[in-house]
Design a protein around this motif. Structure first.
Motif, short mmCIF file in Angstrom:
data_model
loop_
_atom_site.label_atom_id
_atom_site.label_comp_id
_atom_site.label_asym_id
_atom_site.label_seq_id
_atom_site.Cartn_x
_atom_site.Cartn_y
_atom_site.Cartn_z
N UNK A 645 0.83 -1.19 0.03
CA UNK A 645 0.03 -0.08 0.24
C UNK A 645 0.85 1.26 -0.02
N UNK A 646 1.89 1.04 0.62
CA UNK A 646 2.96 2.13 0.51
C UNK A 646 3.24 2.68 -0.89
N UNK A 647 3.97 1.26 -1.53
CA UNK A 647 4.35 1.54 -2.88
C UNK A 647 3.14 2.15 -3.70
N UNK A 648 2.18 1.56 -3.47
CA UNK A 648 0.89 2.03 -4.38
C UNK A 648 0.98 3.64 -4.20
N UNK A 649 0.60 4.06 -2.85
CA UNK A 649 0.27 5.39 -2.65
C UNK A 649 1.46 6.39 -3.34
N UNK A 650 2.68 5.80 -3.13
CA UNK A 650 3.84 6.43 -3.71
C UNK A 650 3.79 6.59 -5.51
N UNK A 651 3.53 5.62 -5.87
CA UNK A 651 3.19 5.37 -7.40
C UNK A 651 2.03 6.46 -7.70
N UNK A 652 1.12 6.43 -7.06
CA UNK A 652 -0.05 7.27 -7.23
C UNK A 652 0.46 8.72 -7.14
N UNK A 653 1.17 8.98 -6.19
CA UNK A 653 1.64 10.32 -6.17
C UNK A 653 2.35 10.79 -7.19
N UNK A 654 3.23 10.08 -7.63
CA UNK A 654 4.18 10.26 -8.71
C UNK A 654 3.38 10.42 -9.93
N UNK A 655 2.52 9.77 -10.08
CA UNK A 655 1.59 9.73 -11.28
C UNK A 655 0.97 11.16 -11.46
N UNK A 656 0.16 11.41 -10.18
CA UNK A 656 -0.43 12.69 -9.94
C UNK A 656 0.42 13.80 -10.35
N UNK A 657 1.85 13.92 -9.84
CA UNK A 657 2.68 14.81 -10.12
C UNK A 657 2.73 14.98 -11.44
N UNK A 658 2.96 13.90 -12.27
CA UNK A 658 3.36 13.78 -13.54
C UNK A 658 2.33 14.50 -14.30
N UNK A 659 1.09 13.99 -14.06
CA UNK A 659 0.07 14.72 -14.97
C UNK A 659 -0.13 16.12 -14.63
N UNK A 660 0.00 16.54 -13.29
CA UNK A 660 -0.22 17.95 -13.15
C UNK A 660 1.02 18.77 -13.91
N UNK A 661 2.16 18.08 -13.97
CA UNK A 661 3.29 18.88 -14.45
C UNK A 661 2.96 18.84 -15.98
N UNK A 662 2.50 17.97 -16.49
CA UNK A 662 2.28 18.10 -18.02
C UNK A 662 1.25 19.02 -18.07
N UNK A 663 0.27 19.30 -17.48
CA UNK A 663 -0.79 20.08 -17.58
C UNK A 663 -0.32 21.44 -17.60
#
Lengths: 718, 326
Positions: A645-663
C-alpha cells in the motif's frame, strides 16, 4: 524458408560465383518439379502436418453394403428386393433407385450382396447399427458395412509394423498457478469475443492479466474441477488448455457439434454431449455421448441413442435431458458413473467402462438419484405409486454390491429434492407433501446422518410449515445449513445446526433473520460466512453474514446482479451482471466481509469463473496448528500488505505529479497564446476594452423601474 | 446544495447557455420557445416566441443584446434579448442544429442537418450591426462530413471552425477558405456519435462527449487528445468549469430504454471529474431522464442541467465544493 534456406547475402555471393545476374531472373516463374521440394520446407509445413488431414466428403457416406444375402435366380429377384426394401424402409428413407443388387452376367444369379443408398449419412449409419447381424434365416445373417469403410479396410497393410515410439517429452507444469508467491487466485471472463484470464490482485485492487485470446471458444469455457485445465468448446469438439506461463492446448476431444461438457470430479474423464436433429421430423433427436480419458485424450466409451433413452420419467422431448446425464460417484477416484433410465439406474465402472455386475440396477419407477460426493453411496427417490397405496421412498444404496443401507418411506409426497453435504456427512431431503385437502403442499426436511451408526434420520419442520422454501444450502466444511423460506417479497432466512445437544447430536435452529431481500444463498467454501443475495427481482441486494457470531458484517448492492461466486479460498466474492440484459454488464470483487474492492465494467459480459483449487494437502492436524498460530503467520503478510500500500500510494503520488506537470506545460503555452492574441482579439471586438475574461467582473443586480403608458382613457363620472 | 427546479418547458431540454456576466440563463427545449431566466434565483424572465419546431441551440452576444437560436423548423432566428422581438430569420432547407457567435459577434456559424437529400452543412453568416441591413447571404458554406454535425464552434481569433458530429470525427476548418485543416485520430478519438462540444472560456481547449460512453479533452490549436474521461453511460452533455479544474459530464441510457428499467439503472446523474487527474469527484442526482444539456455559470459558482424530463435544475455550489482536495 526453413533450415536449409540461405540468407539473402549468401544467395547473392553464390550467384556471383556462378556468374548469374540475379536481376535477370524472374523468381515467380521458377517452378519446382511436382512432388519434389528440394528439401526446402515451406513456412507452414509444421502446421500442415500438425493439423489432421481434412476429411473429404467422398459422396458415399450414405451408402451401405449388405452382404450375406441369399443368392437367388431372376424369378425370385423381385421378391428378395421387396424383403430388403421392407427391412431397410424401417430404418430410413431409401433414395429413389438407391437399391442395387448386382447380378452375375454368366449365371443370371444374384451375387449375394447389395448396395443401399439412403437420404442421409446418419440414416445409413443407423441402418448399419440396427441390421448388422440381422438374421434373415439360419444361413443368412446380414453383414452390413459402410461403403466408405470398404475402401479403408482394403488399404490396411497385411504386415504389422511396430508403432513408432515417440521420445518422452516432459509435460508442462499444469499446477504452476498454485505456486504464485502472493497466493492469488485466477479467474476467467468472457466478454464479447475475447476470453481473458486474470489474477485477482486484491492488494493492488485490480485484476492482473495473465492471458487473453480472441475467439478462443465457440460457446463457453469451463475450468476442470481441480483447476488444472480450462476447457473450450468448438464445433469440432472440445479442447483442454493449461500450462505454466501461457495456456497451451493439451488435448483435443473430437466430437462434432458438441453442446455440453462435464468433467469427472477427480479430473480423470471428460464427458461430451451432442444431439442431432433427425432428417425426419417425426423421429426423436439422436444423442451422442463420448467419455474421454483426460490424461491421454483417448475415447473410452461412447453412447448413442435417441433422446428418449436418456431422459428420465419418459417425459421425452427436447427439454427432457437434464445435464449432466452421467453423474460421477465414488469420491475423487471417479470410480463410478451412473445415469438414470426407465425403471433402472445404469451404473458403470471406470475400470472397464461396463455396467457394474454387467447389468443395470433395477428400481421400479425411480425418478431421481444422486451420489454422495465422497463415498460410493447412491441416494434414490421413488415417487408414490398406485394412488398412494405404495408410499414414496428415499433409499441409500452402497456400491458395489447394491446393498440398501437405509430406507425411508414417505406418505402423500408431491416432490422430493436431495441435497448432499459436501463432505458426504449429511443428506437433506426436502419433501413437499400434500395437505389433507390435496390442494396445497407444505415442506419438511428429512435429515440423514450418513457417517453415524445405522444412519439415523431426523425430521425437521419449519416453524411455519406452510412457508415456501426458496433456497437451501449446506455449509461447506461445517455442520450448519441455511434456508430461505416464506412467501411474499421479503422472506425469512433461518440457520440450523446439526450438532447441538450433547452426545446424541440433534438438529436445532440457531436463528431466523426476518424479512430479508434475498432469494439465493452463497456459503463461503471455507464455511462460516455466507452471502444472502437478492438476485433478479431483488435488484442485487447483498448481505454478508457471519454465522459464527450471528451478525451481519456488511450489506451491499450490485445493481441487477445475476451471478455470484466465491473464490476457492473463501477470501473474495465476485458478483457479476452477465449479458442476460444489456445494462450494467461487468463484475465486482468484494472481500469476504463485504468490502467492495474493485469494479470492472465490460460490455457483452458472458461468463465469470474462478479457477478452482485442488484440496489442501495439509493434514487436519497441521491445519489446526496453523489456525492456532495464525497471529504468527499473519504478521508477515500484514507487513507485506503495508509495503504494497505504501508503494501504491507512492506510485499514485508520482503519477499525479506527472499529470499535473504535463498540464502546467499546456496551460503555460495557452497563456502565452492568449497574451499574444490579446491585441487581435481587441480588434475583433472593435476595441472594446472588456476582454473576454468575463468571470473577473462581478455583475451588479439593479432594479430598474420602468413605466409605460399603455392606454389613456377618459371616462366621465356622473 | 439544494437545486432550484425550473419548470418552464413542456418538452425535453436541448441546450443551456449563460450570458457573459452570468446573470441570465437561456434555455432551449423541444417545445418551441427558448426561455430566459435569472441565473441567480431561477425566476423566469421571458420567452422568445416565433419558432415552429424544436429549438436545438442558442448563443448570446458578448454584450447580452442579441440572441441567436437554431431550430428544427429550418430557421435560425435573431432576437433582441431584452424585448424578445424577433429581428431576423435565416431560412434553410433543413433543420438548424447548432449556432455560435464569433468573437466580436459579427459572424455566426450555423450547422444544418442532412435532410431530404440535402447533405449537412456548416455555414457562416454575417450579422449586421443594424438589423435592418441584415441579409441572408452565407459568407462561407462547408460540406463534407457524413451525417449530422451536432456542433460547430469558433476557434481562437475566429480563424478556425471546429465541428463534430455523427461520424465521430472532430474536424478543424479554416474559417476563411473552408479548407479542412485537421482531423481527429480515428484510433484514439471517439468511436460513436459526438453529441456535445464545450469550449473553454479562453478557447485553448475543449471537451467533447460521445455516445461511446466517454468524454475527451482536446487542444484547440493542435487537436491533440489531452484527457479521456471514461463513463458507464452514453454522454449527451459536457461542460468545463471556468473556475476549478473540474469538468461535468451528463447523459444516461437512451430514452427508448428508460421506461423498461429501474430509475437507478438509467444513470441520470451529472458526474464531476477532475480535469487533470481524470478521477471522478462526485455526482449530482435529480433528473429522472437523461441529461441533455449542461452549463457552468461563467463565475464557476453555479451550474445548471437540463434533462429529457423537461426540467432545468440550477445548482449553486456549497462552500465545501470549493475546498475539494484530490
Amino acid at each position: 524458408m526453413a533450415a536449409a534456406a540461405l540468407s539473402m547475402p549468401e544467395i547473392e555471393n553464390k550467384a556471383m560465383n556462378l556468374g548469374i545476374d540475379l536481376s535477370t531472373i524472374d523468381f515467380d516463374n521458377i517452378v519446382l518439379p511436382p512432388g519434389d521440394d528440394f528439401g526446402i520446407n515451406s513456412d507452414d509445413e509444421d502446421i500442415l502436418h500438425e493439423e489432421e488431414a481434412p476429411e473429404f466428403e467422398t459422396g458415399y457416406g450414405n451408402v451401405i453394403v449388405v452382404d450375406n444375402l441369399p443368392v437367388v435366380s431372376p424369378e425370385k429377384f423381385a421378391k428378395l428386393e421387396g424383403v430388403i426394401r421392407k427391412i431397410y424402409g424401417q430404418t430410413g428413407v431409401i433414395k429413389e433407385g438407391g437399391l442395387w443388387m448386382p447380378v452375375n452376367p454368366d449365371t443370371n444369379m444374384t451375387l449375394g450382396y447389395c448396395f443401399i443408398e439412403f437420404n442421409t449419412a446418419q440414416e445409413a449409419k443407423e441402418a448399419k447399427e440396427k441390421t448388422d447381424g440381422y438374421k434373415l434365416d439360419k444361413s443368412h445373417i446380414f453383414v452390413v458395412d459402410m461403403f466408405d469403410d470398404i475402401d479403408r479396410y482394403m488399404n490396411v497393410p497385411d504386415e504389422w509394423t511396430p508403432a513408432e515410439i515417440k521420445p518422452y517429452e516432459a509435460g508442462d507444469h499444469l499446477q504452476h498457478w498454485l505456486t504464485d508467491e502472493k497466493a492469488r487466485d485466477q479467474f476467467v471472463i468472457r466478454a464479447g469475443t475475447v476470453t481473458e484470464i486474470f489474477w485477482n490482485d486484491a492488494r493492488q485492487v485490480r485484476p492482473d492479466p495473465v492471458y487473453q485470446r480472441q475467439y478462443w471458444t465457440d460457446s463457453f469455457v469451463q475450468w476442470s474441477p481441480l483447476g488444472t485445465y480450462l476447457a473450450t468448446v468448438h464445433r469440432q469438439g472440445a479442447a483442454v488448455w493449461g500450462g505454466k506461463s501461457t495456456f497451451n492446448r493439451i488435448h483435443r476431444f473430437p466430437h462434432n457439434q458438441v453442446k455440453h461438457i462435464d468433467f469427472s470430479p477427480g479430473e480423470r474423464f471428460l464427458v461430451t454431449y451432442s444431439s442431432q436433429e433427425p432428417s425426419n421430423p417425426r423421429d426423436t433427436h439422436r444423442v451422442v455421448l463420448n467419455i474421454f480419458d483426460l490424461g491421454t485424450g483417448k475415447l473410452m466409451r461412447d453412447f448413442k441413442g435417441s433422446v428418449d433413452d436418456f431422459t428420465t420419467g419418459g417425459s421425452g422431448g427436447l427439454s427432457g435431458i437434464s445435464w449432466p446425464i452421467f453423474k460421477w460417484g465414488g469420491g475423487k477416484e471417479d470410480k463410478y458413473f451412473a445415469r438414470i433410465g426407465k425403471n433402472a439406474i445404469y451404473v458403470y465402472e471406470t475400470e472397464t467402462f461396463i455396467l457394474v455386475d454387467k447389468k443395470s440396477y433395477k428400481v421400479d419407477n425411480v425418478v431421481d438419484f444422486s451420489w454422495s460426493p465422497t463415498d460410493s453411496i447412491l441416494a434414490l427417490f421413488v415417487p408414490e405409486l398406485g394412488g398412494g397405496n405404495q408410499p414414496a421412498r428415499v433409499s441409500l444404496v452402497q456400491m458395489p454390491g447394491k446393498v440398501e443401507l437405509r430406507q425411508k418411506n414417505l406418505f402423500s409426497v408431491s416432490d422430493c429434492k436431495m441435497y448432499w453435504h459436501s463432505n458426504g456427512e449429511y443428506l437433506a431431503v426436502k419433501v413437499d407433501r400434500y395437505t389433507k385437502t390435496k390442494k396445497s403442499t407444505y415442506t419438511g426436511f428429512e435429515l440423514f446422518r450418513i457417517k453415524e451408526r445405522d444412519i439415523p434420520i431426523e425430521v425437521l419442520e419449519l416453524d411455519n410449515k406452510n412457508d415456501k422454501i426458496i433456497a437451501f444450502a449446506w455449509e461447506p466444511k461445517g455442520h450448519r445449513f441455511a434456508v430461505i423460506h416464506g412467501d411474499g417479497p421479503r422472506p425469512d432466512v433461518s440457520f440450523y445446526s446439526m450438532k447441538t445437544g450433547g452426545i446424541t447430536a440433534r438438529v436445532s435452529k440457531l436463528t431466523t433473520l426476518k424479512a430479508k431481500q434475498a432469494n439465493a444463498l452463497y456459503w463461503s467454501p471455507a464455511g462460516r460466512f455466507i452471502v444472502l443475495a437478492g438476485l433478479k427481482g431483488f435488484n442485487g441486494q447483498l448481505e454478508f453474514y457471519n454465522v459464527d457470531d450471528l451478525e451481519t458484517m456488511a450489506t451491499g448492492e450490485h445493481f441487477m446482479c445475476t451471478d455470484i461466486e466465491w473464490d476457492p479460498t473463501g477470501r473474495y466474492v465476485a458478483t457479476a451482471v452477465t449479458s442476460v440484459h444489456e445494462m450494467e454488464n461487468g463484475f465486482h470483487i468484494w472481500s469476504f466481509n463485504g468490502k467492495l474492492l474493485y469494479r470492472i465494467p465490460k460490455d457483452h459480459f458472458f461468463q465469470f469463473q474462478w479457477r478452482p483449487r485442488p484440496p489442501s494437502l495439509l493434514s487436519p492436524e497441521k491445519e489446526e496448528e496453523i489456525s492456532r498460530n495464525l497471529r504468527k503467520y499473519s504478521k508477515k503478510y500484514e507487513a507485506e500488505d503495508q509495503d504494497v500500500s505504501l508503494a501504491l500510494s507512492e506510485q499514485d503520488r508520482k503519477k499525479r505529479r506527472a499529470l499535473q506537470e504535463e498540464w502546467e506545460t499546456w496551460t503555460a503555452r495557452w497563456k502565452q497564446y492568449h497574451e499574444e492574441e490579446r491585441e487581435l482579439r481587441l480588434q475583433l471586438r472593435d476595441g472594446e476594452a472588456s476582454d473576454d475574461e468575463g468571470s473577473q467582473e462581478q455583475y451588479e443586480a439593479k432594479e430598474v423601474e420602468a413605466e409605460e403608458v399603455l392606454d389613456v382613457h377618459e371616462e366621465i363620472v356622473d | 446544495m439544494r437545486p432550484i427546479l425550473m419548470k418552464g418547458h413542456e418538452r425535453p431540454l436541448t441546450f443551456l447557455k449563460y450570458n457573459r456576466e452570468g446573470d441570465l440563463l437561456l434555455s432551449c427545449a423541444k417545445d418551441h420557445t427558448p426561455t430566459v431566466w435569472f441565473a441567480d434565483d431561477g425566476q423566469r424572465l421571458g420567452t422568445y416566441r416565433g419558432h415552429n419546431g424544436a429549438v436545438w441551440c442558442c448563443d448570446v452576444s458578448h454584450d447580452s443584446t442579441r440572441l441567436v437560436t437554431g431550430s428544427a423548423d429550418q430557421s435560425v432566428k435573431l432576437w433582441d434579448v431584452q424585448t424578445g422581438t424577433q429581428l431576423y430569420s435565416f431560412n434553410f432547407n433543413s433543420p438548424a442544429r447548432s449556432v455560435d457567435f464569433s468573437v466580436g459577434d459579427k459572424l455566426v456559424v450555423i450547422t444544418t442537418d442532412p435532410f431530404m437529400g440535402n447533405p449537412s452543412t456548416i455555414q457562416v453568416k454575417r450579422i449586421a450591426e443594424d438589423p435592418a441591413d441584415q441579409t441572408s447571404d452565407s459568407v462561407l458554406t462547408i460540406k463534407g462530413p457524413q451525417g449530422r454535425i451536432n456542433r460547430a464552434v469558433w476557434g481562437p481569433l475566429n480563424k478556425t471552425i471546429i465541428s463534430a458530429g455523427e461520424d465521430s470525427i472532430i474536424r478543424i476548418w479554416d474559417s476563411e477558405t473552408g479548407q479542412l485543416l485537421k482531423e481527429s485520430d480515428k484510433e484514439s478519438g471517439h468511436q460513436k456519435t459526438i453529441s456535445s462540444l464545450c469550449m473553454f472560456t479562453d478557447k485553448s481547449h475543449f471537451l467533447t462527449g460521445s455516445a461511446d460512453k466517454s468524454a475527451k479533452l482536446w487542444d484547440t490549436r493542435s487537436l491533440t487528445l489531452l484527457k479521456t474521461y471514461q463513463m458507464d453511460r452514453p454522454v449527451n452533455a459536457v461542460a468545463i468549469s471556468p473556475l476549478l479544474d473540474h469538468v461535468v459530464i451528463g447523459g444516461g441510457q437512451e430514452a427508448v430504454n428508460v421506461t423498461m428499467t429501474d430509475r437507478r439503472a438509467g444513470k441520470f446523474e451529472a458526474k464531476f471529474y477532475h480535469k487533470i487527474l481524470q478521477d471522478e469527484i462526485g455526482g449530482v442526482k435529480g433528473h429522472f431522464g437523461p441529461i441533455n444539456a449542461l452549463a457552468f455559470n461563467p463565475d464557476g459558482r453555479s451550474f445548471s442541467s437540463g434533462g429529457e424530463d423537461g426540467y432545468v435544475r440550477l445548482h449553486h455550489f456549497d462552500p465545501d465544493y470549493f475546498s475539494i482536495r484530490m
